[in-house]
Write a protein that holds these residues in place. Structure first.
Motif, PDB file in Angstrom:
ATOM      1  N   ALA A   1      13.207 -23.975  -2.031  1.00  0.00           N
ATOM      2  CA  ALA A   1      11.848 -23.845  -1.516  1.00  0.00           C
ATOM      3  C   ALA A   1      11.565 -24.887  -0.436  1.00  0.00           C
ATOM      4  CB  ALA A   1      10.843 -23.987  -2.656  1.00  0.00           C
ATOM      5  N   PHE A   2      12.371 -25.953  -0.427  1.00  0.00           N
ATOM      6  CA  PHE A   2      12.269 -26.986   0.599  1.00  0.00           C
ATOM      7  C   PHE A   2      13.624 -27.135   1.279  1.00  0.00           C
ATOM      8  CE2 PHE A   2       8.621 -27.947  -1.888  1.00  0.00           C
ATOM      9  CZ  PHE A   2       7.711 -28.487  -1.007  1.00  0.00           C
ATOM     10  N   SER A   3      13.605 -27.374   2.577  1.00  0.00           N
ATOM     11  CA  SER A   3      14.823 -27.684   3.328  1.00  0.00           C
ATOM     12  C   SER A   3      14.856 -29.191   3.511  1.00  0.00           C
ATOM     13  CB  SER A   3      14.801 -26.992   4.689  1.00  0.00           C
ATOM     14  OG  SER A   3      14.764 -25.596   4.511  1.00  0.00           O
ATOM     15  N   SER A   4      16.028 -29.793   3.305  1.00  0.00           N
ATOM     16  CA  SER A   4      16.147 -31.244   3.351  1.00  0.00           C
ATOM     17  C   SER A   4      17.338 -31.666   4.180  1.00  0.00           C
ATOM     18  CB  SER A   4      16.320 -31.795   1.938  1.00  0.00           C
ATOM     19  OG  SER A   4      15.248 -31.404   1.121  1.00  0.00           O
ATOM     20  N   ALA A   5      17.249 -32.880   4.730  1.00  0.00           N
ATOM     21  CA  ALA A   5      18.351 -33.439   5.511  1.00  0.00           C
ATOM     22  C   ALA A   5      18.358 -34.949   5.360  1.00  0.00           C
ATOM     23  CB  ALA A   5      18.203 -33.077   6.987  1.00  0.00           C
ATOM     24  N   ALA A   6      19.545 -35.522   5.546  1.00  0.00           N
ATOM     25  CA  ALA A   6      19.686 -36.982   5.532  1.00  0.00           C
ATOM     26  C   ALA A   6      20.863 -37.382   6.393  1.00  0.00           C
ATOM     27  CB  ALA A   6      19.883 -37.487   4.109  1.00  0.00           C
ATOM     28  N   LEU A   7      20.768 -38.568   6.956  1.00  0.00           N
ATOM     29  CA  LEU A   7      21.847 -39.160   7.730  1.00  0.00           C
ATOM     30  C   LEU A   7      22.053 -40.578   7.222  1.00  0.00           C
ATOM     31  CD1 LEU A   7      23.794 -38.875  10.213  1.00  0.00           C
ATOM     32  CD2 LEU A   7      21.996 -40.037  11.529  1.00  0.00           C
ATOM     33  N   LEU A   8      23.306 -40.908   6.884  1.00  0.00           N
ATOM     34  CA  LEU A   8      23.654 -42.239   6.401  1.00  0.00           C
ATOM     35  C   LEU A   8      24.611 -42.900   7.379  1.00  0.00           C
ATOM     36  CD1 LEU A   8      24.452 -41.418   2.666  1.00  0.00           C
ATOM     37  CD2 LEU A   8      22.270 -42.115   3.644  1.00  0.00           C
ATOM     38  N   ASN A   9      24.485 -44.222   7.522  1.00  0.00           N
ATOM     39  CA  ASN A   9      25.449 -44.947   8.345  1.00  0.00           C
ATOM     40  C   ASN A   9      26.657 -45.330   7.496  1.00  0.00           C
ATOM     41  OD1 ASN A   9      24.748 -47.270   6.897  1.00  0.00           O
ATOM     42  ND2 ASN A   9      23.419 -48.058   8.510  1.00  0.00           N
ATOM     43  N   LYS A  10      27.616 -45.991   8.101  1.00  0.00           N
ATOM     44  CA  LYS A  10      28.869 -46.318   7.415  1.00  0.00           C
ATOM     45  C   LYS A  10      28.648 -47.194   6.178  1.00  0.00           C
ATOM     46  CE  LYS A  10      33.637 -47.350   8.414  1.00  0.00           C
ATOM     47  NZ  LYS A  10      34.615 -47.403   9.461  1.00  0.00           N
ATOM     48  N   ALA A  11      27.596 -48.009   6.200  1.00  0.00           N
ATOM     49  CA  ALA A  11      27.274 -48.878   5.068  1.00  0.00           C
ATOM     50  C   ALA A  11      26.549 -48.123   3.957  1.00  0.00           C
ATOM     51  CB  ALA A  11      26.429 -50.054   5.540  1.00  0.00           C
ATOM     52  N   GLY A  12      26.267 -46.829   4.188  1.00  0.00           N
ATOM     53  CA  GLY A  12      25.565 -46.023   3.194  1.00  0.00           C
ATOM     54  C   GLY A  12      24.054 -46.147   3.258  1.00  0.00           C
ATOM     55  N   GLU A  13      23.549 -46.785   4.312  1.00  0.00           N
ATOM     56  CA  GLU A  13      22.106 -46.942   4.487  1.00  0.00           C
ATOM     57  C   GLU A  13      21.536 -45.694   5.150  1.00  0.00           C
ATOM     58  OE1 GLU A  13      22.256 -51.724   5.315  1.00  0.00           O
ATOM     59  OE2 GLU A  13      22.604 -50.337   6.981  1.00  0.00           O
ATOM     60  N   CYS A  14      20.356 -45.301   4.699  1.00  0.00           N
ATOM     61  CA  CYS A  14      19.708 -44.101   5.228  1.00  0.00           C
ATOM     62  C   CYS A  14      19.168 -44.376   6.630  1.00  0.00           C
ATOM     63  CB  CYS A  14      18.586 -43.671   4.300  1.00  0.00           C
ATOM     64  SG  CYS A  14      17.814 -42.135   4.810  1.00  0.00           S
ATOM     65  N   VAL A  15      19.614 -43.574   7.584  1.00  0.00           N
ATOM     66  CA  VAL A  15      19.122 -43.654   8.955  1.00  0.00           C
ATOM     67  C   VAL A  15      17.866 -42.797   9.081  1.00  0.00           C
ATOM     68  CG1 VAL A  15      19.669 -43.182  11.381  1.00  0.00           C
ATOM     69  CG2 VAL A  15      21.438 -44.074   9.843  1.00  0.00           C
ATOM     70  N   PHE A  16      17.909 -41.594   8.509  1.00  0.00           N
ATOM     71  CA  PHE A  16      16.724 -40.753   8.402  1.00  0.00           C
ATOM     72  C   PHE A  16      16.910 -39.772   7.253  1.00  0.00           C
ATOM     73  CE2 PHE A  16      19.070 -38.062  11.540  1.00  0.00           C
ATOM     74  CZ  PHE A  16      19.046 -36.845  10.869  1.00  0.00           C
ATOM     75  N   SER A  17      15.795 -39.318   6.740  1.00  0.00           N
ATOM     76  CA  SER A  17      15.799 -38.233   5.762  1.00  0.00           C
ATOM     77  C   SER A  17      14.451 -37.543   5.841  1.00  0.00           C
ATOM     78  CB  SER A  17      16.050 -38.748   4.333  1.00  0.00           C
ATOM     79  OG  SER A  17      14.974 -39.532   3.890  1.00  0.00           O
ATOM     80  N   PHE A  18      14.444 -36.259   5.539  1.00  0.00           N
ATOM     81  CA  PHE A  18      13.179 -35.523   5.506  1.00  0.00           C
ATOM     82  C   PHE A  18      13.360 -34.244   4.697  1.00  0.00           C
ATOM     83  CE2 PHE A  18      15.265 -33.766   9.276  1.00  0.00           C
ATOM     84  CZ  PHE A  18      15.046 -32.401   9.139  1.00  0.00           C
ATOM     85  N   SER A  19      12.236 -33.722   4.233  1.00  0.00           N
ATOM     86  CA  SER A  19      12.169 -32.417   3.572  1.00  0.00           C
ATOM     87  C   SER A  19      10.969 -31.692   4.141  1.00  0.00           C
ATOM     88  CB  SER A  19      11.994 -32.558   2.056  1.00  0.00           C
ATOM     89  OG  SER A  19      13.156 -33.047   1.468  1.00  0.00           O
ATOM     90  N   MET A  20      11.062 -30.385   4.192  1.00  0.00           N
ATOM     91  CA  MET A  20       9.950 -29.585   4.674  1.00  0.00           C
ATOM     92  C   MET A  20       9.958 -28.240   3.961  1.00  0.00           C
ATOM     93  SD  MET A  20      11.489 -28.882   8.504  1.00  0.00           S
ATOM     94  CE  MET A  20      10.217 -27.784   9.070  1.00  0.00           C
ATOM     95  N   PRO A  21       8.785 -27.625   3.784  1.00  0.00           N
ATOM     96  CA  PRO A  21       8.738 -26.326   3.116  1.00  0.00           C
ATOM     97  C   PRO A  21       9.579 -25.291   3.868  1.00  0.00           C
ATOM     98  CG  PRO A  21       6.532 -27.227   3.393  1.00  0.00           C
ATOM     99  CD  PRO A  21       7.468 -28.096   4.182  1.00  0.00           C
ATOM    100  N   ALA A  22      10.292 -24.484   3.119  1.00  0.00           N
ATOM    101  CA  ALA A  22      11.131 -23.433   3.705  1.00  0.00           C
ATOM    102  C   ALA A  22      10.405 -22.107   3.537  1.00  0.00           C
ATOM    103  CB  ALA A  22      12.493 -23.404   3.028  1.00  0.00           C
TER     104      ALA A  22
END
Length: 84
Positions: free
Chosen positions: A25-46
């Motif tokens: 019901a939601f679309s989600s995305a995330a990007l992690l750097n080499k250290a495993g830290e979140c660069v961005f993440s988001f969710s939005m209704p699908a």
């Protein structure tokens, strides 16, 4: 990332790992750097027929805002959801 005998091997020297899932019901995305830290993440209704279009516009905008090229991602995770 390399493809060998139908198996994809992640690039161990890659700087980024990305994930997205459009199967619920939601679309989600995330990007992690080499250290495993979140660069961005988001969710939005699908919702609606154009939900995937809106998702990918936001997805690629998030990459641009972070100053990251899609080609810098060495490992991708994709949710395939139920019934796939």
């Amino acid at each position: 990332m390399t493809l060998s005998s139908g198996t994809i091997s992640p690039d161990k020297s890659a700087v980024y790992k990305a994930a997205f899932d459009l199967s619920g019901a939601f679309s989600s995305a995330a990007l992690l750097n080499k250290a495993g830290e979140c660069v961005f993440s988001f969710s939005m209704p699908a919702k609606g027929r154009r939900a995937n279009t809106a998702f990918f516009k936001r997805f690629f905008t998030a990459f641009a805002d972070a100053g990251v090229a899609v080609g810098d991602v060495g490992e991708w995770r994709v949710g395939v959801g139920p019934g796939s």
